[in-house]
Design a protein around this motif. Structure first.
Motif: not given
Length: 228
Positions: A170-181
């Protein structure tokens, strides 16, 4: 990864305090920024550790002994490692790990939940199985009814290590702007059985828990053929 075998004393100071007296131990410094202290027993669990990311300052104490000060970046707490003698010190590039290749029940659970993600939460739909990250694949990447991304980690038995693994994803995924739009990626920890300690840690990390009925998913728990 750096591996150091040393005679050392370890003291942790934070919300709690912990002390390991002088003894020969293995110190592991991983490329993800974690530091783990192992003995020659206790199976895979470290005696003490600092979760990533953290920083290490190597220097000397007032008495002239080699001293490591390990500080967590995102949490309070300091690990002080006082080294009396270094017996071994080596570094190794392990490269990118392909992740755990699941088999048996755990693999079948993943397949079944990929087909029926809504059994984990209403409105959940599958985006992809084995969603890749730099530290290994997430079992299922899903999307909820509001469009938020949801990472699902699946285990046969849910323990603290599984929650820690999902936390790192989750720490990594939440750095991805495509996943956190549409907002932060949230997590679901799914297992046939989840230990109480794992539930407490998951709740503290904002991760939902889901107990999976394997027989029901396989279609064995058919209500039409029950006697009661």
């Amino acid at each position: 990864m750096r591996i150091v075998v040393a005679s050392c004393q370890v003291d942790y100071a934070g919300r709690l305090t912990a002390h390991l007296p002088m003894a020969k131990r293995v110190l592991m410094i991983k490329s993800d920024g974690s530091v783990l202290i192992h003995s020659d027993g206790g199976s895979y669990k470290p005696l003490n550790w600092m979760s990533p990311p953290c920083s290490i300052r190597e220097g000397t104490s007032e008495d002239g002994q080699l001293e490591w000060i390990v500080t967590a970046t995102k949490a309070d707490g300091t690990l002080r490692i006082l080294i009396d003698e270094v017996h071994h010190d080596s570094s190794h590039d392990l490269g990118v790990d392909p992740g755990l290749q699941k088999d048996g029940v755990e693999k079948h659970l993943q397949e079944l939940l990929a087909e029926h993600p809504a059994t984990l939460a209403d409105g959940l739909t599958l985006v992809r199985r084995e969603f890749p990250t730099a530290i290994g694949p997430v079992d299922l990447m899903c999307r909820d009814a509001s469009g938020l991304s949801v990472a699902v980690e699946i285990k046969r038995r849910g323990e603290i290590d599984g929650v820690e693994q999902l936390t790192r994803y989750l720490e990594l995924l939440n750095r991805d702007p495509l996943l956190t739009t549409k907002g932060q990626v949230r997590g679901i920890f799914a297992a046939q059985e989840i230990k109480p300690q794992a539930r407490v840690l998951a709740a503290d990390r904002g991760i939902a828990c889901a107990v999976v009925d394997y027989d029901a998913l396989r279609g064995m728990d058919d209500a039409e053929h029950r006697l009661f």
